[in-house]
Design an enzyme around this catalytic site. Structure first.
Site, PDB file in Angstrom:
ATOM      1  N   GLN A 122       0.814  -1.221   0.000  1.00 30.87           N
ATOM      2  CA  GLN A 122       0.000   0.000   0.000  1.00 30.87           C
ATOM      3  C   GLN A 122       0.846   1.269   0.000  1.00 30.87           C
ATOM      4  OE1 GLN A 122      -1.555  -1.078   4.056  1.00 30.87           O
ATOM      5  NE2 GLN A 122      -1.496   1.143   4.366  1.00 30.87           N
ATOM      6  N   CYS A 128      -5.281   0.524   4.092  1.00 31.68           N
ATOM      7  CA  CYS A 128      -5.274  -0.911   4.366  1.00 31.68           C
ATOM      8  C   CYS A 128      -6.666  -1.507   4.189  1.00 31.68           C
ATOM      9  CB  CYS A 128      -4.763  -1.165   5.775  1.00 31.68           C
ATOM     10  SG  CYS A 128      -5.725  -0.307   7.058  1.00 31.68           S
ATOM     11  N   ASN A 273      -0.797  -9.306   4.908  1.00 31.00           N
ATOM     12  CA  ASN A 273      -0.703  -7.863   5.115  1.00 31.00           C
ATOM     13  C   ASN A 273      -0.621  -7.161   3.767  1.00 31.00           C
ATOM     14  OD1 ASN A 273      -0.478  -5.410   6.424  1.00 31.00           O
ATOM     15  ND2 ASN A 273       1.234  -6.030   7.713  1.00 31.00           N
TER      16      ASN A 273
END
Length: 309
Positions: A122, A128, A273
């Site tokens: 990101q 996120c 993640n």
């Protein structure tokens, strides 16, 4: 007197040695990650932060009293406060309306992991929430069509009027090739996407504060979860099962894609993640599962949901 002067000179060199070593490591690090600073003052500031973080990482690993390790990564020249501000972005919208939970009565296995799209990053954008939403949508699309397609986070950042792009949002498609990620807020460009590449009907929430319920959901599809990642140990996570200190101030959206246990019986979640492959275990982290706290480690069981097809 000459002897005293010589000793003072040697002492000064000894005191300077860690800084010199840090400068060499920092120079190597900036080349590896392509870091460029605007001026000498900024470079010096980042060097000192880098030095402090490296000392923290080395001290933590040297203690050897945790089942996980830390390492230097692309975030090592940021303070923890800067890291949290630029790499999280989950904004809690208040309590969820409880939805049906279709996996309530299923039986789950001892371990499992969903295949996922390549790890994404990101960057310096607090979105996120978009990456977690897209990851779960990619997951349900794969389950229903047997095709693994990369969808567009940027389209959510640009077009979602409910959330706030790089300033944060929460989880609730487009082809990434047609709507590439830029890590900045933009405006919707209809020319990039004529029709949606994947569609969902809605979402269901997982009963809060129940790791058992979360396991049932993850056994059937990737699930959006939110966690508290405020500590430096999370910032520099490298390997092992994370058992670190963290709270329940949910600030980061990620995706639970599996679960399992180590040879010594430590149970864990497999979490995808959105900080690139330089972080954690190729972008993933194994987080301790089955803690005494009903909300789970770092609040992972507090606020979870999954899309429905």
């Amino acid at each position: 007197m000459a002897s005293i002067g010589k000793k003072q000179h040697i002492l000064a060199l000894v005191l300077l040695l860690p800084i010199c070593i840090s400068q060499v490591i920092h120079e190597q690090w900036t080349k590896k990650y392509g870091k460029v600073y605007k001026d000498a003052a900024e470079k010096q500031k980042r060097l000192l932060i880098f030095k402090d973080n490296v000392e923290f990482i080395e001290s933590f690993n040297a203690a050897g009293n945790k089942p996980y390790k830390l390492s230097i990564n692309h975030l090592t020249d940021q303070t923890n406060e800067e890291f949290v501000a630029s790499h999280n972005g989950y904004k809690h919208k208040g309590s969820h309306s409880q939805t049906p939970f279709k996996y309530e009565n299923i039986t789950v296995g001892l371990e499992g992991k969903w295949s996922c799209q390549a790890m994404k990053d990101q960057g310096q954008c607090g979105n996120c929430w978009a990456f977690s939403t897209v990851a779960t949508t990619e997951g349900i699309y794969q389950i229903t069509t047997s095709m693994l397609m990369s969808l567009s986070e940027q389209e959510l950042v640009d077009c979602d009027s409910v959330d706030h792009g790089c300033d944060g949002g929460y989880m609730e498609g487009g082809s990434e090739a047609n709507y590439p990620y830029t890590a900045v807020d933009g405006t919707y460009d209809a020319n990039k996407e004529a029709s949606p590449a994947a569609q969902i009907k809605g979402y269901e929430t997982v009963p809060a504060n129940s790791e058992d319920a979360l396991q049932k959901a993850v056994a059937n599809q990737p699930v959006s979860v939110t966690i508290d990642v405020g500590g430096s140990a999370f910032q520099f996570n490298s390997s092992g099962v994370f058992t670190g200190q963290c709270g329940t101030q949910l600030d980061h959206g990620v995706t639970a894609v599996g679960y399992g246990s180590t040879d010594d019986g430590t149970q864990y979640w497999i979490v995808k993640n959105s900080w690139g492959t330089q972080w954690g275990e190729e972008g993933y982290i194994r987080m301790q599962r089955g803690t005494d706290a009903q909300e789970g480690l770092c609040g992972i069981a507090m606020d979870a949901s999954y899309p429905t097809a």
